[in-house]
Write an enzyme that holds these catalytic residues in place. Structure first.
Site, PDB file in Angstrom:
ATOM      1  CB  SER A 151      -0.953  -0.046   1.199  1.00  0.00           C
ATOM      2  OG  SER A 151      -1.885   0.993   1.178  1.00  0.00           O
ATOM      3  CG  ASP A 207      -2.815   4.073  -1.398  1.00  0.00           C
ATOM      4  OD1 ASP A 207      -3.564   3.867  -2.383  1.00  0.00           O
ATOM      5  OD2 ASP A 207      -2.837   3.367  -0.383  1.00  0.00           O
TER       6      ASP A 207
END
Length: 446
Positions: A102, A241
């Site tokens: 992530s 992200d």
């Protein structure tokens, strides 16, 4: 469930250190494959990844483990996490697997699973995989090994899905958007989605080299987005992200809007069109948001921090909308998981249909000052029994005079204790947060 390997968002760590080593990933693929093989006659999984250099190694190890367990593997290459969740459901597969850490730096990586319905893997299945990991790895006979193939149209399928989440009667013509993909998984798909809906797109953070994911670009470091919005005289900026499930936005002035503010914009617009059953947030959700929803007559509830817990609360209550201030937003009438692109399209829908700006849609939301300090701590650090930390917390709560909150919680993905203080006075909040953080540092040092 007591988790040995699985955190709140799959398995994660620094590559080359347990658990992110080739031998463990191979065993994880085999264990997950054996669990899935017991649930379906012809199990098959989709493996997607972000742009980290370690993705090649982890992908190969996972593929070998699944094949040894008799599970067919479909490989789609770099694709946002929500894209893998969508395709696992659309292709009627047993599971979707995402190789990503992530928003973490490139040296980290992780593995997370989605079930065939596109939702996070249930706790019971994760527990079964953990139990199976304790058994020695084996291998099916040749006739019962899994096969592997590439899914060449994965990105195109996902682009079309995202576009379907925007009203057919609307378009983005006349809008200039800066789209920051963090050199991550969305680098090739996000600009296409907004461009094909009619926007003039200025893409940034779209040159991954295996080492630059989340580095100075993306939702975790939005300064480049703010600069680009002003430089290109854009109407809005959209920052994702590394794996494409978080969203942060900026308006034409470069002013940033976090997950709480964007969730409010979506909910306020939908409430103006009809009843919103309820909204789920987390312990970190700004108290101002709770107050604003109360004025709208919209029920609100808090879950533990982590989008999986927000999702569980939404499904428990039968609600559709929720999210975290970090930018994980859930619109369950559009997707089964948090999706930065889809969430941006919901905000853009609200802007287009209302004719208002982001500032206008969120004008009723006056955020409480909130300070978050991440204090490095050893893994397993028992902060709850430390008297000096408890005393600092008690004094901080007294200083807020009942008009604020103090929250201490360990990170689910990093060796950090997060110290959050929220209240009406920025000065009081700053002093309180730094006082608690200093007590934590002293406790760690001692």
């Amino acid at each position: 469930m007591t988790r040995k390997h699985f955190g709140t968002d799959g398995v994660r760590g620094t590559v080359g250190h347990a658990p992110m080593t080739p031998d463990f990933v191979l065993r994880l693929g085999y264990a997950a494959g054996k669990v899935l093989a017991g649930q379906a006659q012809h199990p098959a999984v989709l493996i997607g990844k972000d742009t980290r250099i370690s993705g090649y190694m982890i992908e190969a190890a996972l593929e070998a483990g699944f094949s040894a367990a008799g599970v067919d593997v479909l490989l789609c290459g770099p694709l946002p996490t929500p894209g893998v969740a969508y395709l696992a459901r659309a292709l009627r597969l047993s599971a979707g697997v995402v190789i990503s850490a992530s928003h973490n730096p490139y040296a980290d990586n992780g593995i997370k699973f989605f079930s065939g319905d596109g939702f996070k893997l249930p706790d019971a299945v994760e527990a079964n995989i953990e139990r199976t990991l304790e058994s020695p790895i084996g291998c099916n006979e040749s006739a019962k090994l899994g096969k592997a193939r590439r899914v060449d149209d994965a990105a195109g399928r996902y682009v079309e899905f995202c576009k379907s989440c925007f009203p057919v009667a609307l378009d983005l013509r006349g809008l200039r958007l800066v789209v920051d993909c963090a050199h991550g998984a969305a680098y090739s798909v996000a600009p296409k989605v907004f461009h094909e809906l009619g926007a003039d797109v200025v893409p940034i953070g779209v040159s991954p080299d295996g080492f630059n994911i989340n580095d100075m670009f993306g939702a975790s470091t939005p300064q480049q987005l703010q600069t680009a919005v002003r430089l290109h005289k854009a109407d809005l900026g959209i920052a994702l992200d590394g794996d494409g499930d978080r969203l942060l936005m900026a308006d034409a002035t470069g002013t940033l809007y976090d997950g709480d503010q964007l969730l409010y914009a979506i909910v306020r617009h939908r409430a103006s069109k009809g009843k919103v059953a309820g909204v789920a947030g987390t312990l970190m959700t700004n108290y101002a948001l709770e107050q604003a929803f109360a004025k709208l007559g919209v029920p609100f509830a808090r879950a533990k921090v982590g989008d999986r817990y927000v999702l569980e609360l939404l499904r428990e209550k039968g609600w559709l909308l929720g999210g975290e201030n970090s930018g994980h937003l859930l619109c369950l009438d559009r997707h089964t998981t948090g999706d930065g692109i889809v969430s941006a399209l919901q905000v853009l829908t609200a802007l287009r249909e209302s004719g208002k700006s982001l500032a206008g849609l969120t004008a009723d939301l006056v955020m409480f000052p909130q300070v978050l300090i991440n204090v490095p701590v050893p893994r397993g650090f028992n902060w709850e029994t430390d008297r000096s930390i408890a005393q600092a917390r008690s004094e901080a709560e007294k200083s807020l005079t009942g008009r604020g909150r103090v929250l201490l919680r360990p990170s689910g993905t990093e060796p950090l204790l997060r110290v959050m203080v929220e209240g009406e006075s920025r000065e009081v909040v700053d002093v309180a947060a730094n006082s608690i953080a200093a007590a934590v540092r002293r406790a760690v040092a001692g």
